[in-house]
Design an enzyme around this catalytic site. Structure first.
Site, mmCIF file in Angstrom:
data_model
loop_
_atom_site.group_PDB
_atom_site.id
_atom_site.type_symbol
_atom_site.label_atom_id
_atom_site.label_comp_id
_atom_site.label_asym_id
_atom_site.label_seq_id
_atom_site.Cartn_x
_atom_site.Cartn_y
_atom_site.Cartn_z
ATOM 1 C CG ASN A 9 2.037 32.530 -19.406
ATOM 2 O OD1 ASN A 9 1.084 32.167 -18.727
ATOM 3 N ND2 ASN A 9 2.462 33.787 -19.444
ATOM 4 C CD1 TRP A 10 -0.886 26.703 -21.402
ATOM 5 C CD2 TRP A 10 -2.563 25.775 -20.240
ATOM 6 N NE1 TRP A 10 -0.797 25.340 -21.561
ATOM 7 C CE2 TRP A 10 -1.816 24.738 -20.849
ATOM 8 C CE3 TRP A 10 -3.669 25.413 -19.467
ATOM 9 C CZ2 TRP A 10 -2.142 23.398 -20.708
ATOM 10 C CZ3 TRP A 10 -3.994 24.070 -19.312
ATOM 11 C CH2 TRP A 10 -3.241 23.072 -19.942
ATOM 12 C CE LYS A 11 0.772 35.464 -22.292
ATOM 13 N NZ LYS A 11 1.097 36.680 -22.997
ATOM 14 C CG HIS A 96 4.291 37.642 -18.025
ATOM 15 N ND1 HIS A 96 3.524 38.576 -18.671
ATOM 16 C CD2 HIS A 96 4.636 36.719 -18.961
ATOM 17 C CE1 HIS A 96 3.397 38.229 -19.944
ATOM 18 N NE2 HIS A 96 4.061 37.103 -20.139
ATOM 19 C CD GLU A 98 0.420 39.225 -20.653
ATOM 20 O OE1 GLU A 98 0.053 38.226 -20.011
ATOM 21 O OE2 GLU A 98 0.685 39.185 -21.879
ATOM 22 C CD GLU A 164 8.087 36.440 -21.973
ATOM 23 O OE1 GLU A 164 7.682 35.582 -22.758
ATOM 24 O OE2 GLU A 164 7.380 36.941 -21.093
ATOM 25 N N GLY A 170 2.504 38.952 -27.748
ATOM 26 C CA GLY A 170 1.131 38.970 -28.249
ATOM 27 C C GLY A 170 0.904 39.882 -29.440
ATOM 28 C CB SER A 202 5.143 37.080 -31.331
ATOM 29 O OG SER A 202 4.233 38.043 -30.877
ATOM 30 N N GLY A 223 3.295 32.073 -25.145
ATOM 31 C CA GLY A 223 1.964 32.442 -24.650
ATOM 32 C C GLY A 223 0.884 31.868 -25.545
HETATM 33 P P1 PGA Z 1 3.024 35.357 -26.688
HETATM 34 O O1 PGA Z 1 3.264 35.552 -25.127
HETATM 35 O O2 PGA Z 1 3.738 34.112 -27.098
HETATM 36 O O3 PGA Z 1 1.532 35.263 -26.831
HETATM 37 O O4 PGA Z 1 3.596 36.569 -27.355
HETATM 38 C C1 PGA Z 1 4.525 35.305 -24.555
HETATM 39 C C2 PGA Z 1 4.464 35.585 -23.080
HETATM 40 O O5 PGA Z 1 3.734 36.472 -22.654
HETATM 41 O O6 PGA Z 1 5.127 34.894 -22.297
#
Ligand code: PGA
Length: 246
Positions: A9-11, A96, A98, A164, A170, A202, A223
C-alpha cells in the site's frame, strides 16, 4: 499450495509519476521469478494507469486501488467508481484504518464498498483491527461481520481480509506473530477456508520471517516498506523462501 499475497500500500508516499514509474518497474522486475507469492501494488489512484502499463509486462505483479466509492456513477465529485477501478485494478483496499480515522468511513460504508467491489469483480481487501493494544479483542471480529453483511456465502472465497492492529500501523511496533496467528484463526470462522487473511502493521525486512513461519497467515499488507523497492522485494523473497514446500 495457494500463493500468498504480498500487498504494497503505497499510501501517499509516492508523489510523482517518475517515482511511481521507477518503483513499479523495480518491483515488477524484482519479484518476476519469486515463487509462492503474488505481489499486489496499490499506488495512488493518479498513477494507476502508468503503473498498470508497467505491470502488464510481468505476470507476478497485480494492481490494487487504495479506495473506491460505493456509487457507480453520477454527481460524486472526487470519487472513483468501482467500474472505473476495475479497468485498471484487480484488488481494492477497503476500510483501511486511515480512511476510517481521517475520512470518517463507517462500518456501513465499508460494507457498501465491499458489495460494490464484488459486484464489478474487484477483490476487496477488507482491513480490520483494534485501536489499542490492550483493548477488548472483539473489535476486528465485529468490523468483519459488519463488512460482510449481505455478502453471499459463495463470494467469501473472493475476498481478502487484512488484520491490521491500528497501534501497529506506521509505528514500528509490529504485532507478535504468534498472537496474529491466533486472531487469524478466529477471523477465519467468519469467512471461507480459502479466504486469504493477511497481517499488516509495521512489517519490515527484519520481522517478515516471523509471519511467514505461521501458516495460518496468508500474506502481508505492507505500508511504509512497500514504497522502498529493495525492502518490498526482499520481503517477498523472505516470504517465498519460508513457504517453499519443495
Ligand atoms: P505500515 O502500514 O506497514 O507502514 O505500518 C501498513 C498499512 O497501513 O497497511
Amino acid at each position: 499450495m495457494k500463493n500468498s499475497l504480498i500487498v504494497g500500500n503505497w499510501k501517499m508516499y509516492v508523489t510523482s509519476t517518475a517515482d511511481a514509474h521507477i518503483l513499479a518497474t523495480s518491483i515488477r522486475n524484482g519479484v518476476a521469478d519469486v515463487p509462492w507469492i503474488e505481489a499486489v501494488i496499490c499506488p495512488p489512484a493518479l498513477w494507476l494507469s502508468e503503473v498498470a502499463e508497467i505491470v502488464k509486462k510481468g505476470a507476478k505483479t497485480k494492481i490494487g486501488i487504495q479506495n473506491i466509492s460505493y456509487e457507480t456513477e453520477g454527481a460524486f465529485t472526487g470519487e472513483i467508481s468501482p467500474i472505473m477501478a476495475k479497468e485498471m485494478a484487480e484488488y481494492v483496499i477497503i476500510g483501511h484504518s486511515e480512511r476510517r480515522a481521517y475520512c470518517g468511513e463507517t462500518d456501513v460504508d465499508v460494507n457498501e464498498k465491499v458489495l460494490a467491489a464484488l459486484k464489478v469483480g474487484l477483490t476487496p481487501i477488507i482491513c480490520v483491527g483494534k485501536k489499542k493494544k490492550d483493548a477488548a479483542p472483539t473489535e476486528p471480529f465485529k468490523q468483519l461481520e459488519e463488512a460482510l453483511k449481505n455478502v453471499p456465502k459463495n463470494a467469501l472465497k473472493n475476498i481478502v481480509v487484512a488484520y491490521e492492529p491500528i497501534w501497529a500501523i506506521g509505528t514500528s511496533l509490529n504485532a507478535d506473530a504468534e498472537y496474529v496467528a491466533k486472531v487469524v484463526t478466529k477471523l477465519r470462522e467468519l469467512v471461507h477456508t480459502d479466504t486469504a487473511i493477511l497481517y499488516g502493521g509495521s512489517v519490515k525486512v527484519d520481522n517478515a520471517l516471523s509471519y511467514a513461519k505461521k501458516r495460518e497467515i496468508g500474506g502481508l499488507l505492507i505500508g511504509g516498506a512497500s514504497a522502498k523497492a529493495n525492502d518490498f522485494i526482499k520481503i517477498c523473497k523472505i516470504w517465498s523462501e519460508a513457504r517453499d514446500i519443495k
